[in-house]
Design a protein around this motif. Structure first.
Motif, mmCIF file in Angstrom:
data_model
loop_
_atom_site.group_PDB
_atom_site.id
_atom_site.type_symbol
_atom_site.label_atom_id
_atom_site.label_comp_id
_atom_site.label_asym_id
_atom_site.label_seq_id
_atom_site.Cartn_x
_atom_site.Cartn_y
_atom_site.Cartn_z
ATOM 1 N N LEU A 129 0.830 -1.205 0.000
ATOM 2 C CA LEU A 129 0.000 0.000 0.000
ATOM 3 C C LEU A 129 0.867 1.258 0.000
ATOM 4 O O LEU A 129 0.593 2.215 -0.736
ATOM 5 C CB LEU A 129 -0.913 0.000 1.231
ATOM 6 C CG LEU A 129 -1.830 -1.227 1.386
ATOM 7 C CD1 LEU A 129 -2.620 -1.131 2.684
ATOM 8 C CD2 LEU A 129 -2.773 -1.365 0.199
ATOM 9 N N ILE A 130 1.923 1.265 0.815
ATOM 10 C CA ILE A 130 2.807 2.424 0.877
ATOM 11 C C ILE A 130 3.594 2.577 -0.420
ATOM 12 O O ILE A 130 3.955 3.689 -0.817
ATOM 13 C CB ILE A 130 3.731 2.311 2.101
ATOM 14 C CG1 ILE A 130 2.886 2.402 3.380
ATOM 15 C CG2 ILE A 130 4.802 3.388 2.101
ATOM 16 C CD1 ILE A 130 3.664 2.262 4.659
ATOM 17 N N PHE A 158 1.788 4.927 -2.603
ATOM 18 C CA PHE A 158 2.045 6.310 -2.186
ATOM 19 C C PHE A 158 3.429 6.777 -2.620
ATOM 20 O O PHE A 158 3.588 7.887 -3.153
ATOM 21 C CB PHE A 158 1.901 6.423 -0.666
ATOM 22 C CG PHE A 158 2.495 7.682 -0.094
ATOM 23 C CD1 PHE A 158 1.853 8.904 -0.257
ATOM 24 C CD2 PHE A 158 3.703 7.652 0.604
ATOM 25 C CE1 PHE A 158 2.400 10.075 0.260
ATOM 26 C CE2 PHE A 158 4.251 8.812 1.121
ATOM 27 C CZ PHE A 158 3.598 10.026 0.944
ATOM 28 N N ASN A 159 4.442 5.951 -2.404
ATOM 29 C CA ASN A 159 5.806 6.335 -2.754
ATOM 30 C C ASN A 159 5.935 6.652 -4.239
ATOM 31 O O ASN A 159 6.591 7.625 -4.626
ATOM 32 C CB ASN A 159 6.781 5.219 -2.380
ATOM 33 C CG ASN A 159 6.953 5.059 -0.885
ATOM 34 O OD1 ASN A 159 6.523 5.914 -0.107
ATOM 35 N ND2 ASN A 159 7.572 3.979 -0.463
ATOM 36 N N CYS A 189 3.530 7.599 -6.235
ATOM 37 C CA CYS A 189 2.805 8.847 -6.516
ATOM 38 C C CYS A 189 3.687 10.057 -6.225
ATOM 39 O O CYS A 189 3.712 11.025 -7.001
ATOM 40 C CB CYS A 189 1.527 8.918 -5.677
ATOM 41 S SG CYS A 189 0.216 7.833 -6.250
ATOM 42 N N LEU A 205 -0.255 15.212 -1.320
ATOM 43 C CA LEU A 205 -0.340 13.749 -1.464
ATOM 44 C C LEU A 205 -0.115 13.048 -0.130
ATOM 45 O O LEU A 205 -0.788 12.060 0.182
ATOM 46 C CB LEU A 205 0.684 13.270 -2.488
ATOM 47 C CG LEU A 205 0.373 13.587 -3.959
ATOM 48 C CD1 LEU A 205 1.563 13.248 -4.845
ATOM 49 C CD2 LEU A 205 -0.867 12.804 -4.427
ATOM 50 N N ALA A 265 -2.934 10.698 1.517
ATOM 51 C CA ALA A 265 -2.652 9.283 1.765
ATOM 52 C C ALA A 265 -2.796 8.948 3.241
ATOM 53 O O ALA A 265 -3.309 7.879 3.604
ATOM 54 C CB ALA A 265 -1.245 8.942 1.287
ATOM 55 N N LEU A 311 -6.445 8.547 4.015
ATOM 56 C CA LEU A 311 -6.976 7.315 3.424
ATOM 57 C C LEU A 311 -6.570 6.094 4.235
ATOM 58 O O LEU A 311 -7.410 5.238 4.562
ATOM 59 C CB LEU A 311 -6.476 7.176 1.985
ATOM 60 C CG LEU A 311 -6.831 5.854 1.278
ATOM 61 C CD1 LEU A 311 -8.335 5.714 1.111
ATOM 62 C CD2 LEU A 311 -6.131 5.767 -0.078
ATOM 63 N N PHE A 312 -5.287 5.998 4.582
ATOM 64 C CA PHE A 312 -4.813 4.833 5.326
ATOM 65 C C PHE A 312 -5.382 4.789 6.742
ATOM 66 O O PHE A 312 -5.690 3.711 7.269
ATOM 67 C CB PHE A 312 -3.282 4.840 5.384
ATOM 68 C CG PHE A 312 -2.615 4.580 4.060
ATOM 69 C CD1 PHE A 312 -3.219 3.789 3.103
ATOM 70 C CD2 PHE A 312 -1.380 5.148 3.768
ATOM 71 C CE1 PHE A 312 -2.607 3.546 1.877
ATOM 72 C CE2 PHE A 312 -0.751 4.919 2.552
ATOM 73 C CZ PHE A 312 -1.382 4.113 1.606
ATOM 74 N N LEU A 317 5.011 9.485 6.377
ATOM 75 C CA LEU A 317 4.621 9.848 5.019
ATOM 76 C C LEU A 317 5.070 11.269 4.661
ATOM 77 O O LEU A 317 5.616 11.503 3.575
ATOM 78 C CB LEU A 317 3.104 9.724 4.850
ATOM 79 C CG LEU A 317 2.496 8.337 5.072
ATOM 80 C CD1 LEU A 317 0.992 8.372 4.813
ATOM 81 C CD2 LEU A 317 3.167 7.295 4.177
ATOM 82 N N LEU A 342 0.490 6.488 -10.318
ATOM 83 C CA LEU A 342 -0.627 6.039 -9.493
ATOM 84 C C LEU A 342 -1.255 4.778 -10.068
ATOM 85 O O LEU A 342 -1.422 3.770 -9.370
ATOM 86 C CB LEU A 342 -1.673 7.145 -9.376
ATOM 87 C CG LEU A 342 -2.990 6.765 -8.686
ATOM 88 C CD1 LEU A 342 -2.743 6.353 -7.242
ATOM 89 C CD2 LEU A 342 -3.987 7.915 -8.757
#
Length: 423
Positions: A57-58, A61-62, A64, A102, A106, A109-110, A149, A262
């Motif tokens: 999941l991360i 993000f990374n 993005c 971002l 994120a 969301l998480f 993050l 993404l």
């Protein structure tokens, strides 16, 4: 004929000046990630599975963050090539704004739906109690990782700008510091040494978060202290305004990169979710395989970044098309050669590497099979990576979007879904 693909000593010296610090930084980062992975793996298969799922999941993000920075980075390299410090300053501001947005998005969301996202990977065959434990380990890990993050996003804005301006040594040193801090604190927090409690997966997450703040402090601190060398940082925070025409150009050219990263990273996460439906053994096996694959792919991946930087600088400096083509041909050939060599090394280590982990024989055998497959496709990945950065350095972001994300979803995800469900 072969000489067209091989450069002279001056050519490789120039390439290595940019590539070697990136390779060292990425290599150390991935090597410590490997050690981190092994440390968590010593706790057991279920904690390793929970950490692996959250890292999927991360990973989205990374990438993005990477895509958002790279979109503006196309212009940063060109501005630097033409010695336009004001233009570099504006692209840096854009990175700060988009990366912060971002990170906050994120995090929300998480925090709100993290458990639901983890459960998507726990639908395969296996013991329900094991699945519940994996969910618990993953959620504990994610709650701590949320605090890392924002520093990761801000550090990327600084480090990517420095790299695009030819300063690759400082981000490398910061990366080395971060991984050293991470490795030491992993030993302390995971297993409970030097008077610290044994925190397991939460300790691994805490070590990662602290290391990210350390990396940000070093990169940002050095940049602000060296404004004479990198004048873009002078007055960077006096205003967050970005000229309208440049902002439109970055959005039009760069947002496809963000969308691409993404969709591509979500495609990878979706494919892995498809594979996880084949059983709980798949998650730790893929974690073991991808850890070794990331380490083996450091050189060709770093060369891809170098291709983007070099080609962007040459475009900004006004080099002729024959010069650009000749340089790029040799860069791509070098990348493919490195991918082939490290693919062979990866194949040779496919049997020994899974044996390091404290897991079951079934997981080790599956991991070995996955490593062999990854090794076979590494030369093709190295070619695709180098050509991807070539196209992107010239602003051809829509073409890279078609070749990357559209292909991922139309072919990769579709095949993974069908093979995992119907075979």
């Amino acid at each position: 004929m072969l000489r067209r693909f091989i450069g002279d000593r001056a050519f490789y010296k120039k390439v290595f000046q940019i590539a070697v610090p990136i390779i060292i930084q990425s290599g150390i980062t991935n090597f410590v990630s490997l050690l981190d992975n092994i440390m968590v793996g010593q706790v057991g298969t279920l904690p390793m599975s929970g950490v692996s799922i959250v890292n999927q999941l991360i990973f989205v993000f990374n990438l993005c963050i990477f895509g958002a920075s790279s979109g503006a980075g196309i212009f940063t390299a060109q501005f630097h090539g033409s010695r336009d410090a004001e233009g570099v300053r504006h692209t840096f501001r854009f990175k700060l704004l988009i990366c912060t947005a971002l990170a906050l998005g994120a995090g929300c969301l998480f925090a709100l739906n993290g458990q639901g996202l983890i459960r998507l990977y726990l639908t395969g065959a296996g013991d329900a109690r094991d699945a519940a434990q994996v969910l618990s380990f993953g959620w504990d890990y994610l709650l701590v990782m949320l605090w890392g993050l924002l520093p990761f996003a801000l550090c990327n804005a600084y480090a990517s700008t420095l790299k695009e301006c030819g300063e690759t040594f400082v981000p490398m040193v910061a990366g080395v510091l971060a991984v050293a801090v991470n490795l030491l604190l992993n030993y302390v927090f995971i297993f409970g040494h030097f008077g610290a409690p044994a925190m397991g997966v939460r300790g691994a997450a805490l070590a990662t978060v602290i290391s990210r703040y350390a990396e940000l402090a070093l990169v940002a601190g050095w940049t602000h202290r060296n404004g004479a060398k990198h004048p873009f940082i002078r007055g960077a925070y006096r205003s967050l305004a970005i000229p309208g025409p440049l902002l439109r150009n970055i959005v039009v050219t760069g947002m496809p990169l963000l969308l691409n990263e993404l969709l591509w990273s979500m495609g990878v996460a979706t494919m892995n979710q498809c594979y996880s439906t084949c059983g709980l053994n798949v998650v730790p096996a893929m974690n073991i395989s991808s850890t070794l694959g990331n380490l083996a792919g450091v050189v060709y991946q770093s060369l891809g970044v170098s291709v983007g930087i070099l080609m962007g600088q040459m475009l900004g400096a006004g080099h002729t098309e024959p010069e650009l083509r000749d340089t790029n041909r040799k860069l791509v050939a070098f990348s493919v050669a490195s991918g082939t060599c490290f693919g062979l090394l990866m194949a040779l280590g496919s049997g020994a590497f899974p044996a390091i982990y404290n897991t079951t024989p079934a997981v080790r055998q599956l991991a070995q099979d996955l490593i062999l497959i990854s090794a076979m496709v590494m030369p093709f990945q190295s070619f695709a990576n180098a050509t991807y950065f070539t196209l992107r350095s010239g602003g051809k972001t829509f073409i890279t979007f078609l070749f990357d994300s559209v292909f991922m979803w139309v072919c990769g995800v579709s095949l993974a879904f069908c093979l995992s469900r119907f075979t």
